[in-house]
Design a protein around this motif. Structure first.
Motif, PDB file in Angstrom:
ATOM      1  N   TRP A 163       0.854  -1.183   0.000  1.00 47.40           N
ATOM      2  CA  TRP A 163       0.000   0.000   0.000  1.00 47.40           C
ATOM      3  C   TRP A 163       0.894   1.238   0.000  1.00 47.40           C
ATOM      4  O   TRP A 163       1.701   1.437   0.905  1.00 47.40           O
ATOM      5  N   HIS A 265      -1.282  -1.076  -4.299  1.00 46.79           N
ATOM      6  CA  HIS A 265      -2.522  -0.335  -4.099  1.00 46.79           C
ATOM      7  C   HIS A 265      -2.149   1.081  -3.682  1.00 46.79           C
ATOM      8  O   HIS A 265      -1.272   1.280  -2.832  1.00 46.79           O
ATOM      9  N   ASP A 295      -7.537   1.145  -6.094  1.00 42.26           N
ATOM     10  CA  ASP A 295      -6.976   2.355  -5.524  1.00 42.26           C
ATOM     11  C   ASP A 295      -8.115   3.209  -4.966  1.00 42.26           C
ATOM     12  O   ASP A 295      -9.293   2.964  -5.244  1.00 42.26           O
TER      13      ASP A 295
END
Length: 590
Positions: A163, A265, A295
Motif C-alpha cells: 500500500w 494499491h 486504488d
C-alpha cells in the motif's frame, strides 16, 4: 510471531460465519513464509502515525516493523535537527531500509510516499524542484528513479502486497517550518481557496492544472492579499511545491499502470481542504480519473496508515463485508463538519464505508454493527437532548449485542458535556472504536478503519477471547483515542496553551521559539492528566470489552496506567504517552 495469523486455512473454514454479510471467506496465513511482519514507513513521527498505527497492527496480529524514528522525524524551526542534519526524514536511509525488509522476506508493506520522496508531510508542502537522493554506496537517484526502482523491486515478489500512501497538498504550507509564519499561512490559504478554471476531459492534464494555478475561475490572474508583506517568492515557492507534489503523484500512477503491478494499491488522502471550489479541485479530479481498480482517494491524511493497515487485514483474512446501520445525532450531517474538509459529513462516511466494502442499511435489526456519528448541534439549546440520545443509543446497543463504532464529528461544539455523559453513563470499553481528536476528516477515517478492523478480527479469528496480545493492543488503541479526546483536548490542552504563553513566556506551537523550560511543561502535563484522565481510566477499569461475536462474550477491560508523557513535536497540540494494561487475572496474581 503472533499465533493468530499462523492458524491454518482449514481451521478458519471450520468457523461459523455470522449472520448477514459479516464474516470472512476463510482465515489464512498472511504471508508465503508464514510470518506476520508488516513493514511500515510512517508519514512522520506524530503519535497517530507511530503509536496508534502500532496498536492497530498488533491488535490484528501483525508484527509492525518501522525504521528508527530519527529517519522519519520532522523538526520545526529552531528545534534540534535529525541525524541527517535536516528538519525532515532521511530519504536515502528509508529507501535502503525498505530494500532490507524485502531481502529479509517481508511480504506486506505500508509506505508513505510523502516520507520516502520528501522526508515527511510537512516537508512535502515546502519542497520544490528536483531533489536527488544519494545512497550510502554513492549512487544518486532522482526522486522518480527512486520511486520506479522501489516499484520494480517490490513487484518481483508476487506474494507482496504493497500500500502506497500519497496526499493532495493542503491549501497552505505549515506554520513554523522553513521560516513560514501565520501571516503567510492565512494569505496563501485564502489564495488557495479561490476557485480556479474548471478543467475536464483532455484538458484535465498535469501541465494545464499547473498553468491554471495562478488563474481565477474567470481566467484572470488572481491577486493575493495579506495583513503584512509576504516574503519575496512566497507565492512562487508555494505553487512550485504544489506542482512538484502533483507531478510525483502523476508519475506514480503512470508507473503502476500495468498488470505487473497488481499487487500495489494506492491510497491518496486529501489534506486540509475546503468546501469551496479551490486550487485542489482539479488536482483531485485528475488523480481520481487516473486511479486503478482497488486504488482510492479519500478525505483525510493523518489516518491514511490506519485505513491501509485495516484494508490490508481485510484482504488477508478474506473479508466478505458487513452491514452497517448509520445513525447521526445532532442534525448537521449534510454539512461539512469543519472548515478543513471538502465534503459533507454524510458523504465522507459513505465514501469510507464503500472503501471497506460495507453495505449501509436503514434497518438496524438486520445490521451487523452500527456507526453512531455525533454532529454539531442543529439546535444548540438541545445539547442535553443530544447527549441523552447518544448515551441511550450506546447503552441499548450493548444490551442488544450490536457492536458500535462511535465518531464524534461535532468539532468541539459540546465542550465537555458529551464526554462527561459518556464517562458517567456508558461503558467506553464496549466500543469497537472511537475518534474525536483532530480534524473531522481524520476522525471519520480513524474510527471507521479501527472499528471495521476490530469487527473483522473478531469475525475471522479462532478463539479471539484467548488472544491476550491482540486484545491488549486493541484496548491501548481505544483508550488512547478516548483519553486524548476526553481528558487532553478539552481541558488539559487549553490549560497548557495558557501556561506556556502566560507563565513561561513562550510559544505553545514551538517550545524552542523562544526556548522555554520544557521540563516545566512536561510536569504540568503529568499533573493535569493525573486529574483529568482519572474518571476515564476508572470507566475502563470497571468496564468490559467485546472479545467474541459468536458467541457474544465480554471480558474485563483491566487496569490502565499512563506513563512516559511526551510532546513529540515540542508543541502543545498533541501528546504521546505509554499505556500499560493489567488484566484482572494479572492484578490478582501474587
Amino acid at each position: 510471531m503472533r499465533s493468530t495469523l499462523l492458524k491454518l486455512f482449514s481451521a478458519a473454514l471450520a468457523l461459523v460465519l455470522l449472520t448477514g454479510l459479516g464474516g470472512c471467506g476463510g482465515r489464512k496465513p498472511a504471508f508465503s513464509d508464514g510470518s506476520a511482519a508488516l513493514a511500515y514507513v510512517p508519514l512522520d513521527d506524530r503519535p497517530d502515525n507511530v503509536e496508534r498505527a502500532e496498536y492497530l497492527a498488533e491488535s490484528l496480529d501483525y508484527e509492525l516493523r518501522m525504521p528508527d524514528v530519527d529517519l522519519y522525524a520532522t523538526k520545526l524551526d529552531g528545534q534540534p535537527r535529525n541525524a541527517n542534519g535536516t528538519q525532515s526524514g532521511d530519504r536515502a536511509a528509508l529507501y535502503e531500509w525498505v530494500l532490507a525488509q524485502e531481502d529479509a522476506g517481508c511480504d506486506r508493506y505500508v509506505l508513505s510516499l510523502d516520507q520516502l520522496l520528501s522526508g515527511g508531510l510537512v516537508s512535502s508542502r515546502a519542497m520544490t524542484g528536483e531533489r536527488s537522493v544519494t545512497l550510502t554506496d554513492g549512487a544518486t537517484l532522482t526522486e522518480t528513479e527512486l520511486l520506479e526502482n522501489l516499484i520494480t523491486l517490490l513487484s518481483k515478489d508476487t506474494n507482496n502486497q504493497v500500500w502506497l500512501l500519497d496526499s493532495v497538498m493542503r491549501l497552505a504550507p505549515t506554520v513554523g517550518y522553513g521560516g513560514f509564519g501565520l501571516n503567510e499561512y492565512n494569505a496563501l490559504r485564502d489564495y488557495g481557496i479561490a476557485a480556479r478554471p474548471h478543467l475536464s476531459g483532455d484538458a484535465l492534464s498535469v501541465e494545464n492544472i499547473v498553468e491554471d494555478y495562478r488563474l481565477g475561475a474567470d481566467g484572470e490572474e488572481l491577486t493575493i492579499s495579506s495583513a503584512e508583506p509576504l516574503p519575496d517568492g512566497a507565492v512562487e515557492t508555494y505553487l512550485a511545491a504544489r506542482a512538484r507534489k502533483l507531478r510525483l503523484s502523476a508519475h506514480l500512477l503512470g508507473a503502476l499502470n500495468g498488470a505487473a503491478q497488481s499487487n500495489f494499491h494506492v491510497l491518496v488522502g486529501v489534506d486540509d481542504s475546503s468546501a469551496e471550489d479551490s486550487i485542489q479541485k482539479n488536482e483531485i479530479a485528475y488523480l481520481s480519473a487516473n486511479l486503478r481498480d482497488g486504488d482510492a482517494l479519500l478525505s483525510g491524511v493523518d489516518d491514511l496508515a490506519f485505513k491501509a493497515i485495516a484494508k490490508l487485514y481485510l484482504q488477508d483474512c478474506g473479508w466478505n463485508g458487513a452491514k452497517a446501520a448509520v445513525r447521526y445525532i445532532g442534525g448537521l450531517e449534510t454539512q461539512a463538519a469543519c472548515a478543513y474538509d471538502y465534503q459533507p459529513l454524510n458523504a465522507l462516511v459513505d465514501a469510507h464505508l464503500a472503501f471497506f466494502g460495507m453495505e449501509k442499511t436503514e434497518k438496524q435489526k438486520s445490521a451487523d454493527l452500527q456507526i453512531l456519528v455525533l454532529t454539531a448541534p442543529a439546535e444548540p439549546e438541545r445539547i442535553g437532548d443530544y447527549a441523552w440520545a447518544l448515551t441511550n443509543a450506546l447503552n441499548e446497543n450493548q444490551k442488544t449485542h450490536l457492536p458500535t463504532i462511535l465518531i464524534d464529528a461535532a468539532n468541539d461544539a459540546y465542550g465537555t458535556v458529551i464526554h462527561d455523559a459518556m464517562t458517567q453513563q456508558t461503558d467506553l470499553g464496549m466500543l469497537l472504536s472511537y475518534s474525536g481528536f483532530l480534524d473531522m476528516a481524520i476522525v471519520t477515517g480513524t474510527a471507521i478503519s479501527h472499528g471495521v478492523a476490530r469487527y473483522a478480527w473478531l469475525t475471522c479469528t479462532p478463539a479471539p477471547e484467548k488472544d491476550d496480545s491482540a486484545n491488549t493492543a486493541f484496548v491501548k488503541a481505544l483508550s488512547d483515542s478516548v483519553v486524548k479526546d476526553f481528558a487532553y483536548r478539552n481541558t488539559v490542552r487549553n490549560d497548557l496553551y495558557a501556561y506556556v504563553r502566560d507563565e513561561l513566556g513562550g510559544s505553545p506551537d514551538n517550545f524552542y521559539c523562544p526556548e522555554i523550560d520544557r521540563f516545566a511543561v512536561l510536569s504540568a502535563l503529568e499533573s493535569d492528566m493525573a486529574v483529568s484522565a482519572a474518571p476515564v481510566l476508572e470507566n475502563f477499569r470497571s468496564g468490559k470489552i467485546l472479545v467474541s461475536l459468536s458467541p457474544w462474550a465480554e471480558a474485563d477491560c483491566g487496569t490502565l496506567a499512563l506513563s512516559n508523557y511526551r510532546f513529540p513535536w515540542n508543541r502543545v497540540f498533541e501528546i504521546g504517552m505509554d499505556i500499560n494494561r493489567q488484566t484482572a487475572a494479572e492484578n490478582a496474581a501474587p
